[in-house]
Design an enzyme around this catalytic site. Sequence first.
Site, short mmCIF file in Angstrom:
data_model
loop_
_atom_site.label_atom_id
_atom_site.label_comp_id
_atom_site.label_asym_id
_atom_site.label_seq_id
_atom_site.Cartn_x
_atom_site.Cartn_y
_atom_site.Cartn_z
N THR A 125 -6.66 8.39 -5.46
CA THR A 125 -6.55 8.26 -4.00
C THR A 125 -5.72 9.39 -3.40
OG1 THR A 125 -6.78 5.86 -4.15
CG2 THR A 125 -5.79 6.75 -2.15
N GLU B 24 0.83 -1.21 0.00
CA GLU B 24 0.00 0.00 0.00
C GLU B 24 0.86 1.26 0.00
OE1 GLU B 24 -4.01 0.09 0.23
OE2 GLU B 24 -2.77 -1.04 -1.15
#
Length: 332
Positions: free
Chosen positions: A204, A151
Site C-alpha cells: 500500500t 489505519e
Amino acid sequence: MSNQETLQREQHKIDWSAVKQEVRVFAPATVANMICGFDILGFAVDYPGDEVCMRKVEVPGVRIIAIHGDEGRLPLDPDKNTVSACVKMLLEHLQIADQIGVEIELTKHMPIGSGLGSSSASTVAGLFAANALLGNPLSKAELMPFCVEGERLACGHGHADNVAPALMGGITLIRGYEPLDMIELPVPDDLVAGIVFPQVDVPTRDARQLIKEKVLLRDAVTQWGNIAGLVAGLYRNDYELISRSMQDVLIEPTRAILIPEFYTMKDIALSCGVLAFGISGSGPSVVAISKGKKAAQEAVDKIQAHLTAHGIESLQFVSSVNVAGPKVINLK
C-alpha cells in the site's frame, strides 16, 4: 468539567453486569475507492473477511494469544498490532484499561496486502468485539475514530474508505476528514462485485507513493463529475449512470503499472457486460462491478483463466454489497 463532558462520561459508563465473558466477531473485506472515489468511497462485501475471538480475563491489559492465517507476518506485540493497539485505545478512552483484561485471537480469512482492506477488517472486528464484550457502550459512529487510527498505524495514513464500510456496512462516502464526515449511500439491490486477487505483491505504501501530488484541472473536473454521477446513480438506482460514472482518470493510470495484465483483465471484464472495472484499493485486487451475479461471475472466471495461462496464481470472490457490516458470531 462542562455539562457536555459530564453527559458524555455518563453515557459511556460501563454497566459491569452487562459485560460478557467471550465474543466472536466477523468483519468484512472492502473495496475502497469504488474506482473513481480515491480515499472517499468504499463498500463492504460478504466475503472474505477476518474474525476476532475476544475473552475477558482477570489480569488487566490487552494481549494477543494467537494469530491464524497470516503465515507469521503480523506482530503479537499488543502495541504494534492494530487490533490490540486500537482495543487498548478504546479501553483507555472508557477509563477502564486498569479494570479489565482481554485476550485476543485473530483469524485472517483474507490475504494481507490484497487491496481488500485486510488491516481494516481486523481492526474493525477487534473494536466491534471489544464494544460487544462491554455491553455496547459506544455506537458504531463513536467507534469510527478508533478504526481510522488503526489505519494510521497500519499504513501511515488515517483514511476511512476501508474502515467506514467495514464498520457501517454498505457504501460509504467520506465527505471530509477534519472532522470526519461520513455519509451512508443507498445500495442498489442487484449491485454485485466480482473480485480477483492476483497473487503479486503491491504494498500500500509503495502504491500511494506513485500517485501524483498535482493533477491537470481538466482531469480533476472529469473525476469530480464521475464521483457526483456515481452518487446520483446510486440514489436514482440508475445502473447506466453508475456504469458511465465509474471511470478513474487520476489514480488508475499510475497504479495499473504495478498490476500485471491489468488492461487485458479490464478488456475481458467489459466484454462480459459488467458495468465497470477497476482497482480495489491500492491493488493488486481488481473488481468487476455488475448488475446481477452472472456477468460478474463470468468476468472473474475468464480473468482467472487468463492469469493462470500467464503463470499468475489468483483468488476470486463474487459478492453482493454487504449492508450489515461486522456481525457477532458467538457471545457468551
